[in-house]
Write an enzyme that holds these catalytic residues in place. Sequence first.
Site, short mmCIF file in Angstrom:
data_model
loop_
_atom_site.label_atom_id
_atom_site.label_comp_id
_atom_site.label_asym_id
_atom_site.label_seq_id
_atom_site.Cartn_x
_atom_site.Cartn_y
_atom_site.Cartn_z
N ARG A 108 0.82 -1.20 0.00
CA ARG A 108 0.00 0.00 0.00
C ARG A 108 0.85 1.26 0.00
O ARG A 108 1.91 1.29 0.61
CB ARG A 108 -0.89 0.04 1.25
CG ARG A 108 -2.18 -0.72 1.07
CD ARG A 108 -2.89 -0.89 2.38
NE ARG A 108 -2.37 -2.05 3.08
CZ ARG A 108 -2.78 -2.46 4.26
NH1 ARG A 108 -3.72 -1.78 4.90
NH2 ARG A 108 -2.28 -3.53 4.82
N SER A 176 6.41 -5.08 7.48
CA SER A 176 5.77 -6.01 8.43
C SER A 176 6.47 -7.36 8.53
O SER A 176 5.85 -8.41 8.26
CB SER A 176 4.32 -6.20 8.03
OG SER A 176 3.73 -4.97 7.81
N ASP A 229 4.00 -3.15 11.23
CA ASP A 229 2.58 -2.78 11.07
C ASP A 229 1.85 -2.68 12.41
O ASP A 229 0.97 -1.83 12.60
CB ASP A 229 1.84 -3.71 10.10
CG ASP A 229 2.04 -5.19 10.37
OD1 ASP A 229 2.84 -5.54 11.26
OD2 ASP A 229 1.40 -6.01 9.69
C1 BGC Z 1 5.56 -10.72 10.87
C2 BGC Z 1 5.30 -9.50 11.71
C3 BGC Z 1 4.06 -8.78 11.21
C4 BGC Z 1 2.89 -9.74 11.15
C5 BGC Z 1 1.61 -9.09 10.65
C6 BGC Z 1 4.30 -11.58 10.79
O1 BGC Z 1 4.50 -12.64 9.91
O2 BGC Z 1 6.60 -11.48 11.42
O3 BGC Z 1 6.41 -8.64 11.69
O4 BGC Z 1 3.79 -7.72 12.07
O5 BGC Z 1 3.21 -10.81 10.30
O6 BGC Z 1 1.76 -8.55 9.40
#
Ligand code: BGC
Length: 509
Positions: A108, A176, A229
Amino acid sequence: MGKLGLGIAAACAVASCAVAAVMVGRRVRSRRRWWKVVTAVQELEAAAATPVGRLRQVVDAMAVEMHAGLASEGGSKLKMLLTFVDNLPDGSENGIYYALHVGGTNFRILKIQLGGQRSILGRDVERKPIPQSLMTSTSEEFFDFIALALKEFIERMGNNLQLSQVRGKDLGFTFSFPVKQTSVSSGTLIKWTKGFAIEDMVEKDVVECLQKALSRRGLDMNVAALVNDSVGTLAVGHFLDKDTVAAVVIGTGTNACYLERADAVIKCQGLLSTSGGMVINMEWGNFWSSHLPRTSYDTDLDVESQNPNDQGFEKMISGMYLGDIVRRVIHRLSIESDIFGPLSYKLSTRFVLSTPLMAAMHEDDSPDLREVAKILEETLDIRDVPLKARKIMVKVCDVVTRRAARLVAAGIVGILKKIGRDGTGGISSGRIKGYKSGKMRRTVVAVEGGLYTSYTVFREYLNEAVAEILGEEIAPYVILKTMEDGSGIGAAMLAASNSARSVDTVQVL
Ligand code: BGC
């Protein structure tokens, strides 16, 4: 009747007895197969059960692991990562900011106009699917794709401005995946999750990679905040409501973060924090406890995954995996019985049944479960399924989703327990007798991710379980608030609060 007649009559009697025996045999076999199905579903239900007692054990395990992860590096499967975010947005931020969010199947780009006084005056969001091939390409290809998309977005949004006029704009970057941050705007990738595997990026500074790609595209922008995130979601939650102390993401992957006292981060003594606190990115997808209700389907999914023995909690909870757990159950039922007709080869294809399709089947409220029949046919190549088999399908979706939602609820209460917001006296003592609810403070948890925002049954199960675990005296003080696009908006807000230069100089509209 002559001898011949008697012979014919006897033969007919024998034949009809034989036909009856065959039919009875078939019926018995079919009933036996049906019972096999019923038994397999009952076994699944028992193995995935989450009575409140078990959820409370998960709550305690989560709180204990949080302590262990804060005490020493590698002390727990929970990484409890520092974010260097020691001040959350307070609503006074203003100006125009861009943010990028890379994390799941979609990426995004956002442009946010903050107006101070807890107001968001404008937002433009563009979603783009990340091509599968890029998820396993090289870091340069990956970031070039992102930088180009950002450039095109700015050109479209910048009205009549030339790109050369877009100077020094502060950018929030939501990334994320687990990152070891070295400051609020730098950090190295620890490992990939959610099916990404760009090997040359592991242990590289993700901001440096992005910054170089921006320069290659001629974009003079400054990554002012690198955030997970969950941290972005907490930032926007806090911007809108100052009682927000934690955030949870339940999308393709899952994670949580919360505001911790700096002195509780024992593994990092002398942590500099202007507020005395710091947001901790738990990376709870990797949480594990023997109290988690694991089934044989979870074990198989893990063994066959890209990251065995990793992200165990995530594999029971998040959108990347729920549909695939259901597929595995149906595959086994199809092998053991004929209720889904001849065995479809599609049932052995990993991830063929996505979680949104599973949710659509689960929430099918037509009397003859038409949606279920349609998805079975179109996605799994299973046709003309009787109603009782469709009902089994819905039941399996329900068991898998209910377990996931209730485990998230236990995780949330675990965080509240760690920070003393669950109405108990912390992790070493039990519920305080005669506890005065007047002492309990209003506590908000920001929640983002499609499972919570778009899957009604999941959301209801989660809310219900939080209330069940906390009990009716405490539950009213705990509020779960949905944050749509929170992670990206939050990154823009953190870019705003971390921005060194005056907001006026970066405005181009
Ligand atoms: C990641 C995290 C992330 C989460 C949600 C997980 O697989 O390790 O860093 O915040 O997914 O997106």
